[in-house]
Scaffold this motif. Structure first.
Motif, PDB file in Angstrom:
ATOM      1  N   SER A  53      -7.203 -42.523  30.510  1.00 29.19           N
ATOM      2  CA  SER A  53      -5.972 -43.835  30.839  1.00 29.19           C
ATOM      3  C   SER A  53      -5.791 -43.985  29.430  1.00 29.19           C
ATOM      4  O   SER A  53      -4.542 -44.990  29.583  1.00 29.19           O
ATOM      5  CB  SER A  53      -6.366 -45.033  31.404  1.00 29.19           C
ATOM      6  N   CYS A  85      -8.337 -37.050  34.858  1.00 29.32           N
ATOM      7  CA  CYS A  85      -8.313 -38.250  34.830  1.00 29.32           C
ATOM      8  C   CYS A  85      -9.507 -39.873  34.795  1.00 29.32           C
ATOM      9  O   CYS A  85     -10.489 -38.989  35.305  1.00 29.32           O
ATOM     10  CB  CYS A  85      -7.367 -38.601  36.278  1.00 29.32           C
ATOM     11  N   GLN A  88      -7.828 -44.005  35.739  1.00 30.83           N
ATOM     12  CA  GLN A  88      -6.186 -43.833  36.372  1.00 30.83           C
ATOM     13  C   GLN A  88      -7.282 -44.701  38.108  1.00 30.83           C
ATOM     14  O   GLN A  88      -7.892 -43.912  38.312  1.00 30.83           O
ATOM     15  CB  GLN A  88      -5.346 -42.889  35.915  1.00 30.83           C
ATOM     16  N   ASN A 205       1.666 -44.025  33.325  1.00 31.09           N
ATOM     17  CA  ASN A 205       0.314 -44.617  32.642  1.00 31.09           C
ATOM     18  C   ASN A 205       1.240 -46.938  33.459  1.00 31.09           C
ATOM     19  O   ASN A 205       1.806 -46.405  34.138  1.00 31.09           O
ATOM     20  CB  ASN A 205       0.804 -45.119  30.980  1.00 31.09           C
ATOM     21  N   SER A 206       0.470 -47.450  32.847  1.00 30.77           N
ATOM     22  CA  SER A 206       0.704 -48.480  33.220  1.00 30.77           C
ATOM     23  C   SER A 206       1.954 -49.213  33.238  1.00 30.77           C
ATOM     24  O   SER A 206       2.175 -49.657  34.183  1.00 30.77           O
ATOM     25  CB  SER A 206      -0.085 -49.816  32.416  1.00 30.77           C
ATOM     26  N   TYR A 304      -0.320 -51.064  37.107  1.00 31.97           N
ATOM     27  CA  TYR A 304      -1.702 -50.431  38.147  1.00 31.97           C
ATOM     28  C   TYR A 304      -2.163 -50.748  36.062  1.00 31.97           C
ATOM     29  O   TYR A 304      -1.454 -49.793  35.417  1.00 31.97           O
ATOM     30  CB  TYR A 304      -1.451 -48.789  38.149  1.00 31.97           C
ATOM     31  N   GLY A 307      -2.797 -47.433  33.937  1.00 34.42           N
ATOM     32  CA  GLY A 307      -1.893 -45.902  35.254  1.00 34.42           C
ATOM     33  C   GLY A 307      -2.736 -45.622  36.186  1.00 34.42           C
ATOM     34  O   GLY A 307      -3.573 -46.256  37.222  1.00 34.42           O
ATOM     35  N   PHE A 308      -2.043 -44.589  36.420  1.00 34.97           N
ATOM     36  CA  PHE A 308      -2.441 -43.897  38.320  1.00 34.97           C
ATOM     37  C   PHE A 308      -2.125 -42.407  37.735  1.00 34.97           C
ATOM     38  O   PHE A 308      -0.889 -42.172  36.761  1.00 34.97           O
ATOM     39  CB  PHE A 308      -1.926 -44.774  39.368  1.00 34.97           C
TER      40      PHE A 308
END
Length: 378
Positions: A53, A85, A88, A205-206, A304, A307-308
């Motif tokens: 992340s 990951c 995330q 990412n965020s 987020y 991130g995701f």
């Protein structure tokens, strides 16, 4: 898993990063770490990047990885791979291809009974003229089709998200619960109609910036979800029912979002009973652009901060009979599922039931305790 089984067709020409279990060296503690996959082996980067992340939050993750030598820990075929990951959120977009849309409608009309699926399939395809290819979600044409299907008592919540203006985006699995390449994947023991879902997974990412992509298996229980859409969580989120990997290919000069848009995802299932199934899913046929799906996930209404990762959906819904005519496909224990794409390598897992696979125990508290003990949080 041998290097030839996991690496892209162009080998290590791209910037490949993943997560692996870093064995303890003298005076150190073992634990998960960010690694780079290079021509001369796998290199631990965790001294600079404590989490994946955090790496993806950098303006240029690919450049940062290339500028970090790291510590050699082995080769592709000796490392214990984890899902690439960590912090995330694991999100998934559903019903993003016309072909999978039809199968979701069939599931619902058949009430989760695979024996009824073929008769429903013939009726639905006849009404739709055989295909939904080229239909733009939310368009006037799509809304006219919606009116027709309502008149025929065939309207469905799947059609709503498949051809309506709003995409289906759901949380596939909890943070850190996904398994990686080589691990077992889980099918609920109460399911008798289920299948793999081979997909491309974006790493975001965020700030909503897509920094790379990987492969995933969004394992699905067709009988559970077919009985009721409210059973989505039971159909999708079980122990080891989410596989991601084998690594993230970061965007750089060799790989961009346009490569994602044009890629083909291949699926092979090999059973211990000699059964073999093959199929493919072309992202060029997706109904919604990948960046539109990202924008419908992260926006002014939902953030987020870590991130995701986002499964983009699949057009592949297996209908090949396995045991009985008209019975369709379902998994058996021991099935080897291989998902591959030319520039993303291959993700391979073996099927077991979720209650027989080792339970998930390494969560966020354990991760941060481990990172702290290894001196990686300062």
């Amino acid at each position: 898993m041998a290097a030839r089984m996991t690496l892209p067709d162009d080998g290590t020409a791209g910037t490949l990063v993943g997560r692996a279990w870093i064995p303890a060296a003298p005076g150190t503690i073992a634990g998960p770490g960010v690694v780079a996959i290079r021509k001369d082996g796998v290199f631990d980067l965790s001294q600079r990047f404590a989490t994946m992340s955090g790496l993806l939050e950098l303006p240029d993750p690919a450049g940062a990885v290339c500028a970090t030598p790291g510590r050699a820990i082995g080769s592709v075929d000796t490392v214990q791979w984890l899902a690439p990951c960590d912090l995330q959120v694991i999100k998934a977009a559903g019903v993003t291809f016309a072909e999978s849309l039809l199968e979701r409608v069939i599931e619902e009309q058949a009430k989760g009974d695979p024996g009824q699926a073929e008769a429903v399939r013939v009726r639905v395809l006849d009404l739709l003229g055989g295909s939904l290819a080229g239909l733009v979600p939310g368009s006037d044409q799509a809304m006219k089709l919606k009116d027709l299907l309502i008149q025929q008592n065939l309207w469905s919540q799947y059609l709503e998200v498949g051809i309506g203006p709003d995409a289906e985006v759901f949380t596939k699995a909890p943070v850190l619960s996904a398994v990686g390449a080589g691990a077992e994947i889980g099918i609920h023991p109460g399911s008798s109609w289920n299948n793999p879902e081979p997909e491309v997974v974006l790493a975001v990412n965020s700030r909503g910036e897509v920094k790379g992509a990987t492969l995933g298996n969004d394992v699905n229980l067709r009988d559970f979800e077919g009985r009721s859409a409210l059973l989505l969580s039971k159909a999708k989120d079980n122990n080891a029912s989410c596989a991601i990997g084998p690594f993230i290919r970061l965007f750089d000069a060799s790989y961009t979002i346009d490569d994602v848009r044009q890629c083909t995802v291949n699926l092979e299932v090999h059973g211990t009973d000699g059964f073999v199934m093959r199929g493919d899913s072309s992202l060029a046929k997706i109904s919604r652009d990948p960046l539109d799906l990202v924008a419908q996930t992260l926006n002014g209404n939902h953030q987020y901060p870590d991130g995701f990762v986002l499964f983009l959906g699949t057009m592949f819904a297996p209908t090949q009979d396995r045991d009985n005519p008209g019975g369709g496909f379902t998994h058996k224990l021991g099935d080897v599922v291989r998902i591959s794409s030319a520039k993303l390598g291959a993700l391979e897992n073996t099927v077991n039931t979720s209650d027989r696979i080792a339970p998930w125990t390494f969560g966020l508290r354990e991760l941060f305790a481990n990172l702290s003990a290894r001196g990686l949080l300062g």
